[in-house]
Design a protein around this motif. Structure first.
Motif, PDB file in Angstrom:
ATOM      1  N   LYS C  74       0.833  -1.203   0.000  1.00 36.88           N
ATOM      2  CA  LYS C  74       0.000   0.000   0.000  1.00 36.88           C
ATOM      3  C   LYS C  74       0.872   1.260   0.000  1.00 36.88           C
ATOM      4  CE  LYS C  74      -1.977   1.971   3.456  1.00 36.88           C
ATOM      5  NZ  LYS C  74      -2.432   1.910   4.853  1.00 36.88           N
ATOM      6  N   ASN C  75       1.875   1.296   0.882  1.00 35.15           N
ATOM      7  CA  ASN C  75       2.748   2.469   0.950  1.00 35.15           C
ATOM      8  C   ASN C  75       3.484   2.688  -0.367  1.00 35.15           C
ATOM      9  OD1 ASN C  75       2.032   2.988   3.578  1.00 35.15           O
ATOM     10  ND2 ASN C  75       3.730   1.781   4.439  1.00 35.15           N
ATOM     11  N   SER C  76       4.005   1.588  -0.914  1.00 40.23           N
ATOM     12  CA  SER C  76       4.722   1.693  -2.177  1.00 40.23           C
ATOM     13  C   SER C  76       3.809   2.245  -3.264  1.00 40.23           C
ATOM     14  CB  SER C  76       5.264   0.332  -2.603  1.00 40.23           C
ATOM     15  OG  SER C  76       6.510   0.104  -2.004  1.00 40.23           O
ATOM     16  N   LEU C  77       2.572   1.750  -3.289  1.00 43.24           N
ATOM     17  CA  LEU C  77       1.621   2.224  -4.308  1.00 43.24           C
ATOM     18  C   LEU C  77       1.325   3.706  -4.125  1.00 43.24           C
ATOM     19  CD1 LEU C  77      -1.034  -0.626  -4.734  1.00 43.24           C
ATOM     20  CD2 LEU C  77       0.532   0.275  -6.456  1.00 43.24           C
ATOM     21  N   ILE C  78       1.108   4.104  -2.876  1.00 43.74           N
ATOM     22  CA  ILE C  78       0.793   5.521  -2.626  1.00 43.74           C
ATOM     23  C   ILE C  78       1.964   6.400  -3.062  1.00 43.74           C
ATOM     24  CG2 ILE C  78       0.411   7.256  -0.815  1.00 43.74           C
ATOM     25  CD1 ILE C  78      -1.063   5.073   0.776  1.00 43.74           C
ATOM     26  N   VAL C  79       3.164   6.051  -2.587  1.00 41.03           N
ATOM     27  CA  VAL C  79       4.330   6.881  -2.894  1.00 41.03           C
ATOM     28  C   VAL C  79       4.565   6.938  -4.405  1.00 41.03           C
ATOM     29  CG1 VAL C  79       6.835   7.011  -2.675  1.00 41.03           C
ATOM     30  CG2 VAL C  79       5.443   6.544  -0.678  1.00 41.03           C
ATOM     31  N   SER C  80       4.515   5.773  -5.054  1.00 39.76           N
ATOM     32  CA  SER C  80       4.834   5.734  -6.480  1.00 39.76           C
ATOM     33  C   SER C  80       3.791   6.471  -7.308  1.00 39.76           C
ATOM     34  CB  SER C  80       4.939   4.288  -6.954  1.00 39.76           C
ATOM     35  OG  SER C  80       5.829   3.588  -6.141  1.00 39.76           O
ATOM     36  N   SER C  81       2.522   6.252  -7.006  1.00 41.94           N
ATOM     37  CA  SER C  81       1.486   6.923  -7.805  1.00 41.94           C
ATOM     38  C   SER C  81       1.561   8.425  -7.615  1.00 41.94           C
ATOM     39  CB  SER C  81       0.077   6.457  -7.408  1.00 41.94           C
ATOM     40  OG  SER C  81       0.067   5.098  -7.180  1.00 41.94           O
ATOM     41  N   CYS C  82       1.674   8.859  -6.367  1.00 40.44           N
ATOM     42  CA  CYS C  82       1.715  10.305  -6.124  1.00 40.44           C
ATOM     43  C   CYS C  82       2.955  10.914  -6.763  1.00 40.44           C
ATOM     44  CB  CYS C  82       1.689  10.605  -4.628  1.00 40.44           C
ATOM     45  SG  CYS C  82       0.146  10.134  -3.859  1.00 40.44           S
ATOM     46  N   SER C  83       4.096  10.230  -6.622  1.00 46.89           N
ATOM     47  CA  SER C  83       5.318  10.748  -7.225  1.00 46.89           C
ATOM     48  C   SER C  83       5.162  10.867  -8.732  1.00 46.89           C
ATOM     49  CB  SER C  83       6.496   9.823  -6.945  1.00 46.89           C
ATOM     50  OG  SER C  83       6.761   9.804  -5.590  1.00 46.89           O
ATOM     51  N   ALA C  84       4.572   9.827  -9.340  1.00 43.57           N
ATOM     52  CA  ALA C  84       4.419   9.833 -10.799  1.00 43.57           C
ATOM     53  C   ALA C  84       3.540  11.006 -11.222  1.00 43.57           C
ATOM     54  CB  ALA C  84       3.817   8.511 -11.269  1.00 43.57           C
ATOM     55  N   ILE C  85       2.457  11.216 -10.486  1.00 41.14           N
ATOM     56  CA  ILE C  85       1.549  12.308 -10.852  1.00 41.14           C
ATOM     57  C   ILE C  85       2.236  13.657 -10.666  1.00 41.14           C
ATOM     58  CG2 ILE C  85      -0.590  13.494 -10.190  1.00 41.14           C
ATOM     59  CD1 ILE C  85      -1.667  10.631  -9.477  1.00 41.14           C
ATOM     60  N   LEU C  86       2.859  13.841  -9.518  1.00 38.25           N
ATOM     61  CA  LEU C  86       3.521  15.134  -9.264  1.00 38.25           C
ATOM     62  C   LEU C  86       4.647  15.385 -10.246  1.00 38.25           C
ATOM     63  CD1 LEU C  86       3.813  15.538  -5.390  1.00 38.25           C
ATOM     64  CD2 LEU C  86       2.070  16.383  -6.940  1.00 38.25           C
ATOM     65  N   ALA C  87       5.473  14.361 -10.468  1.00 36.35           N
ATOM     66  CA  ALA C  87       6.635  14.551 -11.339  1.00 36.35           C
ATOM     67  C   ALA C  87       6.183  14.938 -12.742  1.00 36.35           C
ATOM     68  CB  ALA C  87       7.487  13.287 -11.386  1.00 36.35           C
ATOM     69  N   THR C  88       5.184  14.234 -13.276  1.00 30.49           N
ATOM     70  CA  THR C  88       4.781  14.523 -14.656  1.00 30.49           C
ATOM     71  C   THR C  88       4.040  15.855 -14.742  1.00 30.49           C
ATOM     72  OG1 THR C  88       2.941  13.044 -14.246  1.00 30.49           O
ATOM     73  CG2 THR C  88       4.718  12.191 -15.570  1.00 30.49           C
ATOM     74  N   TYR C  89       3.120  16.089 -13.826  1.00 30.58           N
ATOM     75  CA  TYR C  89       2.319  17.311 -13.916  1.00 30.58           C
ATOM     76  C   TYR C  89       3.206  18.542 -13.736  1.00 30.58           C
ATOM     77  CZ  TYR C  89      -1.401  20.710 -13.326  1.00 30.58           C
ATOM     78  OH  TYR C  89      -2.223  21.798 -13.497  1.00 30.58           O
ATOM     79  N   PHE C  90       4.019  18.535 -12.695  1.00 31.51           N
ATOM     80  CA  PHE C  90       4.807  19.741 -12.437  1.00 31.51           C
ATOM     81  C   PHE C  90       5.969  19.895 -13.414  1.00 31.51           C
ATOM     82  CE2 PHE C  90       2.466  19.675  -8.448  1.00 31.51           C
ATOM     83  CZ  PHE C  90       2.083  21.000  -8.391  1.00 31.51           C
ATOM     84  N   SER C  91       6.486  18.792 -13.912  1.00 32.04           N
ATOM     85  CA  SER C  91       7.519  18.921 -14.936  1.00 32.04           C
ATOM     86  C   SER C  91       6.917  19.527 -16.190  1.00 32.04           C
ATOM     87  CB  SER C  91       8.136  17.568 -15.268  1.00 32.04           C
ATOM     88  OG  SER C  91       8.771  17.053 -14.140  1.00 32.04           O
ATOM     89  N   ALA C  92       5.714  19.080 -16.542  1.00 32.48           N
ATOM     90  CA  ALA C  92       5.054  19.648 -17.715  1.00 32.48           C
ATOM     91  C   ALA C  92       4.768  21.128 -17.469  1.00 32.48           C
ATOM     92  CB  ALA C  92       3.766  18.888 -18.015  1.00 32.48           C
ATOM     93  N   LEU C  93       4.344  21.443 -16.267  1.00 31.63           N
ATOM     94  CA  LEU C  93       4.035  22.840 -15.938  1.00 31.63           C
ATOM     95  C   LEU C  93       5.292  23.706 -16.033  1.00 31.63           C
ATOM     96  CD1 LEU C  93       1.557  24.495 -14.850  1.00 31.63           C
ATOM     97  CD2 LEU C  93       2.563  24.258 -12.599  1.00 31.63           C
ATOM     98  N   THR C  94       6.385  23.204 -15.473  1.00 34.73           N
ATOM     99  CA  THR C  94       7.643  23.947 -15.527  1.00 34.73           C
ATOM    100  C   THR C  94       8.105  24.103 -16.974  1.00 34.73           C
ATOM    101  OG1 THR C  94       8.187  22.828 -13.470  1.00 34.73           O
ATOM    102  CG2 THR C  94       9.941  24.057 -14.527  1.00 34.73           C
ATOM    103  N   ALA C  95       8.046  22.999 -17.712  1.00 33.80           N
ATOM    104  CA  ALA C  95       8.469  23.047 -19.113  1.00 33.80           C
ATOM    105  C   ALA C  95       7.603  24.046 -19.874  1.00 33.80           C
ATOM    106  CB  ALA C  95       8.353  21.661 -19.740  1.00 33.80           C
ATOM    107  N   TYR C  96       6.311  24.050 -19.584  1.00 34.95           N
ATOM    108  CA  TYR C  96       5.407  24.974 -20.263  1.00 34.95           C
ATOM    109  C   TYR C  96       5.747  26.417 -19.902  1.00 34.95           C
ATOM    110  CZ  TYR C  96       1.052  27.178 -21.713  1.00 34.95           C
ATOM    111  OH  TYR C  96       0.136  27.996 -22.315  1.00 34.95           O
ATOM    112  N   GLY C  97       6.025  26.653 -18.641  1.00 35.58           N
ATOM    113  CA  GLY C  97       6.396  27.999 -18.202  1.00 35.58           C
ATOM    114  C   GLY C  97       7.624  28.511 -18.932  1.00 35.58           C
ATOM    115  N   LEU C  98       8.578  27.623 -19.147  1.00 38.15           N
ATOM    116  CA  LEU C  98       9.809  28.053 -19.808  1.00 38.15           C
ATOM    117  C   LEU C  98       9.655  28.052 -21.327  1.00 38.15           C
ATOM    118  CD1 LEU C  98      12.607  26.385 -17.677  1.00 38.15           C
ATOM    119  CD2 LEU C  98      12.011  28.778 -17.823  1.00 38.15           C
ATOM    120  N   TYR C  99       8.709  27.272 -21.818  1.00 39.49           N
ATOM    121  CA  TYR C  99       8.545  27.162 -23.279  1.00 39.49           C
ATOM    122  C   TYR C  99       7.649  28.276 -23.824  1.00 39.49           C
ATOM    123  CZ  TYR C  99       6.887  25.250 -27.716  1.00 39.49           C
ATOM    124  OH  TYR C  99       6.546  25.078 -29.025  1.00 39.49           O
ATOM    125  N   ALA C 100       6.578  28.573 -23.114  1.00 37.70           N
ATOM    126  CA  ALA C 100       5.550  29.431 -23.709  1.00 37.70           C
ATOM    127  C   ALA C 100       5.658  30.899 -23.309  1.00 37.70           C
ATOM    128  CB  ALA C 100       4.171  28.898 -23.339  1.00 37.70           C
TER     129      ALA C 100
END
Lengths: 322, 363, 280
Positions: C74-100
């Motif tokens: 359960k812990n592994s699933l929580i950590v991994s899913s949340c990390s995956a969501i945060l990493a992708t969403y905020f990386s895209a957001l950061t990339a967008y901020g610098l790109y656009a």
């Protein structure tokens, strides 16, 4: 007058959104990496550890921690790390180059490329600690590998892999090789396929043998990505932890010949010797910073999107290593 | 519905480059205005300032009576068609067209009515469920137009909308956009670098260079009375010929001399240039090979370097008195290359320009 | 005429490939076999055929009193899913901020991220533990999740992807259509970035799932531990007394879900490794 207009202009300026969008990244980086890094550097100049239940320090001691570090087994562990990395990296790069050359050679017409790619990349995604545990179970004194070797008549008594220096180091290298050669192969393949096919056709018309084509055309053309693979693999090697930690139960046995730098750091962190842990971290940071600069300059002169894209992926993958 | 007014508008980028030094322009309500000029002349920047995609460094910009310098794009009541069409790839044609209305919280049935009405005008009904990827270039272009139409904007902005289409489709879409303008009766501002598009579509054309308006007039006036050398050269294809000539006083007025030719020009404006060098502009079609144009001193004999037969007419690439000229004559009067040909100049249509200031002296 | 050398080379290539395939798959084969066999069967020798104790081993593992495997999953699933969501969403957001957007610190910010692209997090581990202790986050899952917001390599992938498949005109069209900047990002940019987000989410998930060094330092309570730490605990337990069926089963639980996902999505993952930021 002018000022009033400046203010009006700002209302449809989008610049602030750029800052808003990149803010979370930089805040997270600041809090979880930059401030910790500064603290790490700071405490490396302090005597600061826990002895039993009492905390000693922090007392400023200048470079004493660094002196103590070089008087300890730091250099031995550095040597271990380098040996373990090289023993895995040499087969990794040779096999990857070979496979990349074969997979991209139209004359060989290898079937099932996709299948092979899927299989060789798979170990990269495996949990390194579980993989090490599996190897530990398989190669233990009465594990299946010894059992198989004995029943096949190759050995008479079980070979104690984990009690011999070369056995332990060999297993670590084998695991690193297995985990990374698929990734490197795919990167190199993509690099080879990025070479203009006309170049290979011209080489063939000029009478190049496959061997000559490989050494005279392919290798020079993919040099930037080879450099990239080398540097990121070095960084990955420096981070080596999970595999030897689990395989040797954190002891680096036999006789700490499999203790890596990060295992050393981990021991100090566990025993809460923050001064020493800081000193190790700072040295690691300096080495990594140099390697990071090399990656940066290797990535940026090549303007081609294709290449940088691939390298970006590679970077992430290599960063997982440890 | 509304016109657009630029008052002393300046655009300076963050890096300190000023692309528009001082722009004053009035676009009337319901007018089709084309901004034309070479790349980097500031025409797109001008359009993007109207859209609110670029900020205005100083000056005032009005749509109707409203100063819109600080109004965000969505509140300016404009719609824009982009060069790359900028269709949302993950939405169907219908969704693409409905998106702006949805954001404006328009009731569903009204959205449906408006999208279907626009689709029927543009012939897009069969494609409403498709994604942009599955459409041809011309269809995508029409979706982009439809997306602008459904919003019922006061001003339509079009940024080189046809430059990604092939030549045949471009001609077709040209007339379609013109028809759309008549039908909608709104203000259109259209940016292009193609003078043919400008000439065929615009009520008025604004020729720009280096961020400065060169001339803002009807297509006919631009063609017949270009105000300077740049406009004269930019409008018309093949280009106007520019010949170095000398002004000479004659008994009944003035004459322009170049080579052996002496063309009478009875214009008072030339008085100041007596004995000086000027540039004489003659459009290719104002050379005539037909005999009945020949009267006295307007005839010159030129050597044909190359002839290009275009069907009903021929382009003759001439050499005369060390200068290269192009003439456009009816094919049956043309001669072959490496021959000499006698041509009459239509003196009524000669343009004279100042050599220094490049401004027109007389037409 | 020329066929012979090429034939020999093909044969050598296949031999090497098959050897490597064997090497890659063999260990997992033994793992799968052994997790279906009982302790006695495993001790008595090696077999190529599966046993019948899969359910028994599985049951033993999840009900082990000392190893909280279920909560570990359960812990592994929580950590991994949340990390995956945060990493992708905020990386895209950061990339967008610098790109656009254009702003003064755009270039320095980009260069900075490029410089830390391959910087390992271990070097600041000491200060990291210190700061999260002060923030009261020691022994919680947050310090394993929140740092994912700053994932330079994911950022770089997103940035390259935007360069190849997100024309700026699209963003301008959205602005004119009435999107505010956040809406443009969420309703236009995110859907267009879906393929990149998916690939990076998988990698971020796997990375987090496999992560051992930092979680081992952060999580000290049994109920908070993730799978890699449980494996380490198993390793440090007295190995000879252990039920080997259980050992293999725990390893299986840790790696087989990833392998299944990998096989299902292998085409995209391998393409993602090879192509990086390049579309198509």
């Amino acid at each position: 007058m002018n000022k009033r207009k400046k203010a009006a202009e700002k209302e449809i300026s989008y610049a602030k959104w750029g800052y808003i969008f990149i803010a979370p990244f930089f805040i997270a980086f600041l809090v979880f990496q930059l401030i910790p890094l500064v603290q790490t550097v700071y405490y490396s100049f302090f005597e600061y550890y826990r002895s039993g239940l009492t905390v000693i320090g922090p007392n400023p001691v200048g470079f004493d921690n660094y002196k103590a570090l070089f008087e300890s087994d730091f250099l031995k562990y550095t040597g271990n790390t380098i040996i373990l990395w090289i023993a895995g990296f040499i087969p990794q790069i040779i096999i990857s180059l070979l496979l990349a050359a074969w997979f991209t050679d139209v004359r060989l017409r290898i079937k099932g490329k996709q299948f092979f790619k899927v299989v060789i990349y798979m170990p990269n995604l495996i949990m390194a600690s579980a993989f090490a545990m599996l190897f530990f179970a398989l190669f233990s004194d009465n594990g299946p590998v010894n059992a198989a070797l004995i029943s096949a008549g190759i050995l008479k008594t079980p070979f104690r892999f984990l009690s011999s220096v070369s056995g332990t180091r060999g297993l670590v290298a084998l695991m690193n090789f297995l985990m990374w050669f698929g990734n490197t192969t795919i990167l190199l393949m993509a690099a080879v396929m990025g070479i203009n096919p006309a170049l290979f056709e011209a080489a063939e018309l000029d009478g190049c043998s496959p061997r000559q084509t490989f050494f005279r055309i392919t290798l020079p053309m993919i040099r930037p990505i080879l450099v990239y693979v080398l540097i990121t693999s070095m960084i990955g090697g420096l981070q080596m932890f999970d595999v030897p930690q689990i395989l040797t139960n954190g002891k680096g046995s036999p006789d700490r010949t499999a203790t890596t730098l990060i295992m050393f750091l981990n021991n100090h962190l566990y025993s809460k010797n923050y001064g020493m842990a800081g000193a190790i971290s700072v040295i690691l940071f300096i080495i990594c910073a140099i390697l990071c600069l090399l990656v940066y300059f290797n990535l940026n002169p090549t303007e081609s999107d294709r290449k940088t894209g691939k390298k970006g992926r590679a970077a992430r993958k290599e960063a997982v290593n440890g | 519905m509304a016109g657009i007014t630029f008052k002393n508008v300046v655009k300076t980028y963050d890096n300190g480059v000023t692309v528009i030094p001082d722009l004053n322009m009035e676009i009337k309500d319901k007018e089709f205005v084309v901004l034309v000029g070479p790349s980097g002349c500031g025409k797109s920047t001008t359009l993007r300032m109207i859209a609110g995609l670029e900020s205005i460094s100083s000056g005032d910009l009005y749509i109707g009576d409203r100063r819109i310098n600080a109004v965000p794009p969505k509140s300016r009541n404009i719609a824009m068609v982009f060069q790359s069409y900028a269709l949302y790839p993950h939405m169907s044609v219908y969704k693409n067209m409905a998106f702006a209305l949805e954001l404006a919280k328009t009731p569903k049935d009204e959205i449906d009515r408006k999208v279907k009405a626009a689709a029927s005008i543009l012939g897009l009904e069969p494609y409403l469920d498709r994604k942009p990827k599955a459409l041809s270039g011309g269809q995508r272009q029409r979706v982009a137009l439809g997306r602008a139409m459904v919003r019922n904007p006061e001003v339509f902005l079009l940024d080189e909308p046809l430059s990604n289409l092939d030549a045949k489709l471009r001609t077709e879409m040209r007339s379609q956009i013109s028809k759309l303008h008549k039908r909608l009766g709104t203000t259109f501002v259209y940016v292009t670098h193609d003078q043919t598009e400008a000439m065929t579509m615009g009520d008025r054309i604004c020729v720009m260079k280096d961020g400065i308006i060169q001339q803002f007039d009807t297509p006919q006036n631009l063609y017949d009375y270009p105000c300077n050398l740049f406009v004269a050269g930019f409008i018309g294809s093949p280009q106007m010929n520019f010949i170095d000539a000398k002004v000479k006083k004659t008994e009944n007025g003035y004459a322009l001399c170049f080579g052996d030719t002496e063309v009478a020009m009875d214009k008072e404006e030339l008085a100041a240039y007596e004995g000086k060098e000027v540039i004489c502009g003659i459009r290719p079609e104002d050379f005539h090979a037909e005999k009945h144009f020949f009267h006295g001193n307007n005839v010159m004999e030129a050597y044909i370097d190359l002839d290009e037969m275009m069907g009903s007419e021929s382009y003759l690439y001439l050499e005369y008195a060390g200068q290269k000229l192009i003439a456009r004559v009816p094919a049956r009067y043309a001669k072959k290359s490496e021959e000499n040909i006698k041509l009459a100049i239509d003196t009524e249509k000669i343009h004279v320009f100042d050599k220094e200031s490049e401004l027109a002296i007389c037409h | 005429m020329d066929k012979k050398p090429s034939n020999i080379r093909t044969i050598i290539a296949y031999i090497v490939l098959i050897l490597l395939t064997f090497l890659c798959l063999f260990f997992f084969y033994i793992l799968i076999i052994n997790c279906t066999r009982s302790h006695q069967q495993i001790q008595s020798g090696f077999s190529f055929l599966p046993g019948k104790s899969f359910a028994q081993n599985f049951n033993n593992v999840i009900h082990d009193a000392k190893l909280p495997v279920l909560s570990g999953i359960k812990n592994s699933l929580i950590v991994s899913s949340c990390s995956a969501i945060l990493a992708t969403y905020f990386s895209a957001l950061t990339a967008y901020g610098l790109y656009a957007y254009n702003f003064k610190l755009k270039k320095p910010a980009f260069i900075f991220i490029m410089l830390i692209l391959v910087m390992p997090t271990q070097v600041s581990a000491m200060g990291f533990i210190n700061i999260i202790t002060k923030m009261g986050m020691i022994n919680t899952l947050y310090p394993l999740i929140l740092p994912s917001i700053a994932a330079p390599a994911v950022f770089y992938f997103m940035y390259s992807y935007m360069q190849s498949s997100l024309p700026l005109e699209l963003i301008e069209a959205a602005r004119i259509d009435g999107c505010n900047e956040f809406k443009t990002f969420n309703r236009i940019v995110i859907p267009i970035m879906k393929p990149a987000l998916a690939v990076q989410a998988i990698f971020a998930f796997v990375q987090s799932w496999n992560n051992f060094f930092i979680p081992a330092l952060v999580l000290q309570e049994n109920s908070k531990r993730t799978l890699p730490i449980l494996i380490a605990m198993l390793r440090s337990a007295d190995f000879l007394k252990f039920d080997m069926g259980k050992v293999y089963m725990l390893i299986t639980v840790a790696i087989v879900p990833i392998i299944i996902v990998y096989i299902a999505l292998s085409r995209y993952i391998v393409a993602g490794v090879a192509l990086g930021g390049v579309k198509e």
